[in-house]
Scaffold this motif. Structure first.
Motif, short mmCIF file in Angstrom:
data_model
loop_
_atom_site.label_atom_id
_atom_site.label_comp_id
_atom_site.label_asym_id
_atom_site.label_seq_id
_atom_site.Cartn_x
_atom_site.Cartn_y
_atom_site.Cartn_z
N MET A 1 0.83 -1.21 0.00
CA MET A 1 0.00 0.00 0.00
C MET A 1 0.86 1.26 0.00
N ASN A 2 1.80 1.35 0.93
CA ASN A 2 2.71 2.49 1.04
C ASN A 2 2.05 3.80 0.64
N SER A 3 1.41 4.41 1.60
CA SER A 3 0.68 5.64 1.35
C SER A 3 0.91 6.59 2.52
N HIS A 4 0.26 7.73 2.48
CA HIS A 4 0.34 8.67 3.59
C HIS A 4 -0.24 7.99 4.84
N PRO A 5 0.32 8.26 6.01
CA PRO A 5 -0.16 7.60 7.24
C PRO A 5 -1.66 7.73 7.47
N ALA A 6 -2.24 8.86 7.08
CA ALA A 6 -3.69 9.03 7.26
C ALA A 6 -4.47 8.00 6.45
N HIS A 7 -4.01 7.73 5.23
CA HIS A 7 -4.67 6.73 4.39
C HIS A 7 -4.42 5.32 4.92
N LEU A 8 -3.20 5.07 5.37
CA LEU A 8 -2.88 3.77 5.95
C LEU A 8 -3.76 3.49 7.17
N ARG A 9 -3.89 4.50 8.02
CA ARG A 9 -4.66 4.32 9.25
C ARG A 9 -6.14 4.07 8.94
N ALA A 10 -6.67 4.80 7.96
CA ALA A 10 -8.08 4.62 7.59
C ALA A 10 -8.31 3.20 7.05
N TYR A 11 -7.39 2.72 6.22
CA TYR A 11 -7.52 1.37 5.67
C TYR A 11 -7.39 0.33 6.77
N TRP A 12 -6.43 0.53 7.66
CA TRP A 12 -6.19 -0.41 8.76
C TRP A 12 -7.41 -0.50 9.67
N ASN A 13 -8.00 0.62 9.99
CA ASN A 13 -9.21 0.61 10.82
C ASN A 13 -10.35 -0.11 10.11
N ALA A 14 -10.47 0.13 8.80
CA ALA A 14 -11.57 -0.46 8.04
C ALA A 14 -11.46 -1.99 7.99
N ILE A 15 -10.26 -2.52 7.76
CA ILE A 15 -10.15 -3.98 7.64
C ILE A 15 -10.26 -4.65 9.01
N ARG A 16 -9.90 -3.93 10.08
CA ARG A 16 -10.10 -4.50 11.41
C ARG A 16 -11.59 -4.55 11.75
N ARG A 17 -12.30 -3.50 11.44
CA ARG A 17 -13.75 -3.52 11.68
C ARG A 17 -14.40 -4.66 10.90
N GLU A 18 -13.99 -4.80 9.65
CA GLU A 18 -14.54 -5.85 8.79
C GLU A 18 -14.30 -7.24 9.38
N ALA A 19 -13.14 -7.41 10.04
CA ALA A 19 -12.79 -8.70 10.63
C ALA A 19 -13.33 -8.86 12.05
N GLY A 20 -14.00 -7.82 12.56
CA GLY A 20 -14.56 -7.90 13.91
C GLY A 20 -13.53 -7.72 15.00
N ILE A 21 -12.46 -7.01 14.71
CA ILE A 21 -11.40 -6.78 15.69
C ILE A 21 -11.64 -5.44 16.38
N PRO A 22 -11.72 -5.42 17.71
CA PRO A 22 -11.93 -4.15 18.42
C PRO A 22 -10.79 -3.17 18.14
N ILE A 23 -11.15 -1.91 17.99
CA ILE A 23 -10.16 -0.86 17.76
C ILE A 23 -10.06 -0.05 19.04
N MET A 24 -8.93 -0.16 19.71
CA MET A 24 -8.78 0.41 21.04
C MET A 24 -8.95 1.92 21.05
N GLU A 25 -8.44 2.61 20.01
CA GLU A 25 -8.55 4.07 19.98
C GLU A 25 -10.01 4.50 19.99
N GLU A 26 -10.85 3.76 19.23
CA GLU A 26 -12.26 4.10 19.17
C GLU A 26 -12.95 3.80 20.50
N SER A 27 -12.53 2.70 21.15
CA SER A 27 -13.13 2.32 22.42
C SER A 27 -12.89 3.38 23.48
N ARG A 28 -11.70 4.01 23.43
CA ARG A 28 -11.36 5.00 24.44
C ARG A 28 -12.13 6.31 24.25
N THR A 29 -12.63 6.54 23.02
CA THR A 29 -13.31 7.81 22.76
C THR A 29 -14.83 7.69 22.85
N THR A 30 -15.34 6.49 23.14
CA THR A 30 -16.79 6.30 23.22
C THR A 30 -17.23 6.15 24.67
#
Length: 241
Positions: free
Chosen positions: A212-241
Motif C-alpha cells: 500500500m505504502n501511502s500517507h499515514p492518514a490513508h494507511l490508518r483509515a484502511y487499517w481501521n476499516a479492515i479490522r472492523r470488517e474482521a470484527g477486531i476491536p479498535i482500542m482508539e475508538e473504544s477510548r473515545t466512546t
C-alpha cells in the motif's frame, strides 16, 4: 501481479517476458547470476551494487536497443554508480526504481537486500525502524520460476524497490509511516490470531504493510476499516466512546 493466465500487465510490463521464456533466460544468465550471488554472500559487492548489477544484467538482456535513456548527457561509466544513476533513465520502468537505487547508494535511504520473502512480522518490525527490504530470490532467478507464481525474480526486485521509494518519499510522510507501523507492531498480539484464522484479513493486512505504502492518514483509515470488517476491536475508538 504481472503474470496471470499468460497475460502480462503492471508497471513493468514493457520489460517482462512470457513465463515460458523465463526459464530459458535463466540458463543464459546463469553464469552471471552465480557470480553476483557469490559477491552477495561474500560481501565483495554492497547490497545496493548487487541490485544495480542485477538490473543492468536483465535490462540489457531484455532490451536489445537503448536499455538506458541518457537524458541528453553522456553516459558515465557504470563503475561510477552514483554518477550513472544521476543521469540515466531505465527503459520500461517508472523512475522510482532508479531514484531508490540512487538514494540507497548515497546512504540516504536504509534499504536492505535479502534473499527471501520476509514474514509479516519481519516487515512490520523493519518498517517500524525505518528499514525497507528488497528481495532477490536467487533460487527463482536461477531456475526461472516465478516468485509466488506472480513475478520473475527480476521484476520482484523492481517491485520491491518501487515500493521502497513510496516508503521513503518525503510527501508520503516517512516519519509518520514509521510511527504507524510501530503502532501496528505494538498491537500485533491483539490481532495475531485473526491472521492465523482469517485468510481474507491476512491478505488485506499484508497488502497494508507491503504494497500500500501511502500517507499515514490513508494507511490508518484502511487499517481501521479492515479490522472492523474482521470484527477486531479498535482500542482508539473504544477510548473515545
Amino acid at each position: 501481479m504481472p503474470h496471470d493466465n499468460g497475460r502480462i500487465f503492471g508497471s513493468f510490463k514493457k520489460i517482462c517476458i512470457p513465463e515460458s521464456e523465463v526459464s530459458v533466460e535463466a540458463i543464459e544468465l546463469q553464469s552471471s547470476l552465480l557470480q553476483l550471488k557469490q559477491s552477495y554472500y561474500d560481501q565483495t559487492l554492497s547490497e545496493c551494487d548487487v541490485s544495480f548489477q542485477i538490473i543492468l544484467l536483465y535490462l540489457e538482456k531484455r532490451v536489445k536497443k537503448h536499455p538506458f535513456l541518457r537524458m541528453g548527457q553522456k553516459l558515465p561509466k557504470r563503475t561510477l554508480v552514483n554518477d550513472f544513476l544521476e543521469v540515466v533513465r531505465f527503459y520500461g520502468m517508472p523512475d522510482t526504481v532508479r531514484y531508490a537505487l540512487w538514494k540507497w547508494h548515497s546512504n540516504e535511504w536504509d534499504i536492505r537486500l535479502i534473499d527471501y520473502n520476509p514474514t509479516s512480522l519481519e516487515m512490520l518490525e523493519s518498517q517500524s525502524r525505518g528499514v525497507r527490504y528488497a528481495t532477490i530470490s536467487w533460487d527463482h532467478a536461477l531456475s526461472g520460476a516465478l516468485v509466488e507464481g506472480k513475478r520473475d525474480a527480476f521484476e520482484h526486485l523492481l517491485h520491491d524497490l518501487a515500493h521502497a521509494y513510496m516508503f521513503f518519499r518525503e510527501d508520503y510522510d516517512f516519519v509518520g509511516q514509521k510511527e504507524f507501523f510501530k503502532s501496528m507492531l505494538n498491537d500485533f498480539q491483539q490481532y495475531e490470531m485473526h491472521l492465523e484464522n482469517n485468510p481474507v484479513f491476512k491478505e488485506k493486512f499484508e497488502y497494508c504493510i507491503s504494497d500500500m505504502n501511502s500517507h499515514p492518514a490513508h494507511l490508518r483509515a484502511y487499517w481501521n476499516a479492515i479490522r472492523r470488517e474482521a470484527g477486531i476491536p479498535i482500542m482508539e475508538e473504544s477510548r473515545t466512546t
